[in-house]
Design a protein around this motif. Structure first.
Motif, PDB file in Angstrom:
ATOM      1  N   THR A  28       0.836  -1.207   0.000  1.00  0.00           N
ATOM      2  CA  THR A  28       0.000   0.000   0.000  1.00  0.00           C
ATOM      3  C   THR A  28       0.871   1.256   0.000  1.00  0.00           C
ATOM      4  O   THR A  28       0.359   2.363  -0.110  1.00  0.00           O
ATOM      5  N   GLU A  29       2.178   1.077   0.103  1.00  0.00           N
ATOM      6  CA  GLU A  29       3.135   2.182   0.046  1.00  0.00           C
ATOM      7  C   GLU A  29       3.569   2.395  -1.404  1.00  0.00           C
ATOM      8  O   GLU A  29       3.559   1.471  -2.213  1.00  0.00           O
ATOM      9  N   LEU A  30       3.997   3.621  -1.719  1.00  0.00           N
ATOM     10  CA  LEU A  30       4.529   3.906  -3.045  1.00  0.00           C
ATOM     11  C   LEU A  30       5.873   3.218  -3.223  1.00  0.00           C
ATOM     12  O   LEU A  30       6.678   3.164  -2.284  1.00  0.00           O
ATOM     13  N   HIS A  31       6.093   2.689  -4.416  1.00  0.00           N
ATOM     14  CA  HIS A  31       7.347   2.034  -4.783  1.00  0.00           C
ATOM     15  C   HIS A  31       7.834   2.653  -6.098  1.00  0.00           C
ATOM     16  O   HIS A  31       7.029   3.049  -6.939  1.00  0.00           O
ATOM     17  N   ASP A  32       9.143   2.696  -6.277  1.00  0.00           N
ATOM     18  CA  ASP A  32       9.710   3.071  -7.568  1.00  0.00           C
ATOM     19  C   ASP A  32       9.856   1.794  -8.377  1.00  0.00           C
ATOM     20  O   ASP A  32      10.760   0.992  -8.145  1.00  0.00           O
ATOM     21  N   ILE A  33       8.939   1.614  -9.305  1.00  0.00           N
ATOM     22  CA  ILE A  33       8.945   0.413 -10.140  1.00  0.00           C
ATOM     23  C   ILE A  33       9.635   0.745 -11.456  1.00  0.00           C
ATOM     24  O   ILE A  33       9.382   1.789 -12.057  1.00  0.00           O
ATOM     25  N   GLU A  34      10.514  -0.150 -11.878  1.00  0.00           N
ATOM     26  CA  GLU A  34      11.293   0.036 -13.098  1.00  0.00           C
ATOM     27  C   GLU A  34      10.789  -0.918 -14.181  1.00  0.00           C
ATOM     28  O   GLU A  34      10.795  -2.129 -13.993  1.00  0.00           O
ATOM     29  N   TYR A  35      10.346  -0.351 -15.285  1.00  0.00           N
ATOM     30  CA  TYR A  35       9.921  -1.117 -16.458  1.00  0.00           C
ATOM     31  C   TYR A  35      11.008  -0.944 -17.521  1.00  0.00           C
ATOM     32  O   TYR A  35      11.500   0.160 -17.721  1.00  0.00           O
ATOM     33  N   SER A  36      11.370  -2.021 -18.206  1.00  0.00           N
ATOM     34  CA  SER A  36      12.477  -1.951 -19.162  1.00  0.00           C
ATOM     35  C   SER A  36      12.054  -2.350 -20.566  1.00  0.00           C
ATOM     36  O   SER A  36      11.243  -3.262 -20.748  1.00  0.00           O
ATOM     37  N   ILE A  37      12.641  -1.655 -21.526  1.00  0.00           N
ATOM     38  CA  ILE A  37      12.455  -1.958 -22.944  1.00  0.00           C
ATOM     39  C   ILE A  37      13.845  -2.084 -23.559  1.00  0.00           C
ATOM     40  O   ILE A  37      14.697  -1.210 -23.360  1.00  0.00           O
ATOM     41  N   ALA A  38      14.085  -3.172 -24.296  1.00  0.00           N
ATOM     42  CA  ALA A  38      15.393  -3.429 -24.908  1.00  0.00           C
ATOM     43  C   ALA A  38      15.331  -3.176 -26.413  1.00  0.00           C
ATOM     44  O   ALA A  38      14.328  -3.488 -27.069  1.00  0.00           O
ATOM     45  N   ILE A  97       4.431   0.463 -26.862  1.00  0.00           N
ATOM     46  CA  ILE A  97       5.459   1.459 -27.181  1.00  0.00           C
ATOM     47  C   ILE A  97       6.711   0.763 -27.695  1.00  0.00           C
ATOM     48  O   ILE A  97       7.308   1.199 -28.692  1.00  0.00           O
ATOM     49  N   ALA A  98       7.102  -0.332 -27.050  1.00  0.00           N
ATOM     50  CA  ALA A  98       8.283  -1.079 -27.504  1.00  0.00           C
ATOM     51  C   ALA A  98       8.114  -1.520 -28.951  1.00  0.00           C
ATOM     52  O   ALA A  98       9.011  -1.334 -29.779  1.00  0.00           O
ATOM     53  N   GLU A  99       6.954  -2.092 -29.261  1.00  0.00           N
ATOM     54  CA  GLU A  99       6.697  -2.557 -30.631  1.00  0.00           C
ATOM     55  C   GLU A  99       6.699  -1.403 -31.623  1.00  0.00           C
ATOM     56  O   GLU A  99       7.224  -1.535 -32.732  1.00  0.00           O
ATOM     57  N   LYS A 100       6.156  -0.271 -31.228  1.00  0.00           N
ATOM     58  CA  LYS A 100       6.095   0.913 -32.097  1.00  0.00           C
ATOM     59  C   LYS A 100       7.489   1.372 -32.532  1.00  0.00           C
ATOM     60  O   LYS A 100       7.678   1.843 -33.650  1.00  0.00           O
ATOM     61  N   PHE A 101       8.471   1.197 -31.635  1.00  0.00           N
ATOM     62  CA  PHE A 101       9.819   1.679 -31.926  1.00  0.00           C
ATOM     63  C   PHE A 101      10.810   0.549 -32.217  1.00  0.00           C
ATOM     64  O   PHE A 101      12.014   0.775 -32.250  1.00  0.00           O
ATOM     65  N   GLY A 102      10.303  -0.668 -32.424  1.00  0.00           N
ATOM     66  CA  GLY A 102      11.159  -1.781 -32.806  1.00  0.00           C
ATOM     67  C   GLY A 102      11.935  -2.411 -31.658  1.00  0.00           C
ATOM     68  O   GLY A 102      12.953  -3.062 -31.888  1.00  0.00           O
ATOM     69  N   GLY A 103      11.424  -2.251 -30.450  1.00  0.00           N
ATOM     70  CA  GLY A 103      12.082  -2.849 -29.289  1.00  0.00           C
ATOM     71  C   GLY A 103      11.272  -3.992 -28.722  1.00  0.00           C
ATOM     72  O   GLY A 103      10.283  -4.431 -29.302  1.00  0.00           O
ATOM     73  N   GLU A 104      11.710  -4.477 -27.563  1.00  0.00           N
ATOM     74  CA  GLU A 104      11.025  -5.573 -26.892  1.00  0.00           C
ATOM     75  C   GLU A 104      10.882  -5.236 -25.417  1.00  0.00           C
ATOM     76  O   GLU A 104      11.868  -4.937 -24.740  1.00  0.00           O
ATOM     77  N   TYR A 105       9.639  -5.283 -24.938  1.00  0.00           N
ATOM     78  CA  TYR A 105       9.394  -5.058 -23.520  1.00  0.00           C
ATOM     79  C   TYR A 105      10.130  -6.146 -22.743  1.00  0.00           C
ATOM     80  O   TYR A 105      10.060  -7.322 -23.075  1.00  0.00           O
ATOM     81  N   ASP A 106      10.841  -5.745 -21.669  1.00  0.00           N
ATOM     82  CA  ASP A 106      11.734  -6.677 -20.981  1.00  0.00           C
ATOM     83  C   ASP A 106      11.396  -6.886 -19.504  1.00  0.00           C
ATOM     84  O   ASP A 106      12.191  -7.426 -18.762  1.00  0.00           O
ATOM     85  N   GLY A 107      10.209  -6.451 -19.055  1.00  0.00           N
ATOM     86  CA  GLY A 107       9.787  -6.747 -17.692  1.00  0.00           C
ATOM     87  C   GLY A 107       9.907  -5.582 -16.732  1.00  0.00           C
ATOM     88  O   GLY A 107      10.294  -4.481 -17.096  1.00  0.00           O
TER      89      GLY A 107
END
Length: 123
Positions: A28-38, A97-107
């Motif tokens: 229930t607390e705020l977290h800094d979540i990191e999403y990656s695109i390769a 967004i990853a697909e739009k720019f030719g990348g791959e969402y990485d988790g």
């Protein structure tokens, strides 16, 4: 404690959130979540990074030279409560967004902060 599959569905995201919960992380607390695109090219990564900046996202861009061939990684930092539905929604958005720019969402991932309060012992 028994897992609530409505809050923590039986998939990768639900498993990670359940493990965070089980480890004592307060979801229930705020977290800094990191999403990656390769990306395989710097140009693709830079175009995506610029797009995300225009979308008012906080990002980093770096070359991961530890893999062959080198990849360019865009990491998006989202300060949020890690709720399942929100994580899934953002994953879907970043995948598009990853697909739009030719990348791959990485988790995604985040640092967990679990504080143990130890009882003070009398000497």
């Amino acid at each position: 404690m028994t897992r609530n599959y409505e809050l923590f569905p039986d998939d990768d995201n639900g498993d990670v959130l359940w493990q965070m919960h089980e480890d004592g992380d307060d979801l229930t607390e705020l977290h800094d979540i990191e999403y990656s695109i390769a990306f395989s090219s710097q140009e693709q990564a830079e175009r995506c990074a610029l797009y995300l900046l225009h979308e008012e996202q906080k990002i980093t861009l770096f070359a991961d030279e530890e893999v062959e061939p080198a990849e360019w990684i865009v990491t998006i930092f989202v300060n949020m409560e890690p709720e399942y539905a929100d994580v899934v929604d953002l994953e879907e958005w970043f995948t598009k967004i990853a697909e739009k720019f030719g990348g791959e969402y990485d988790g995604w991932g985040c640092m967990t902060y679990v504080y143990d309060v130890e009882d003070e012992e009398d000497d």
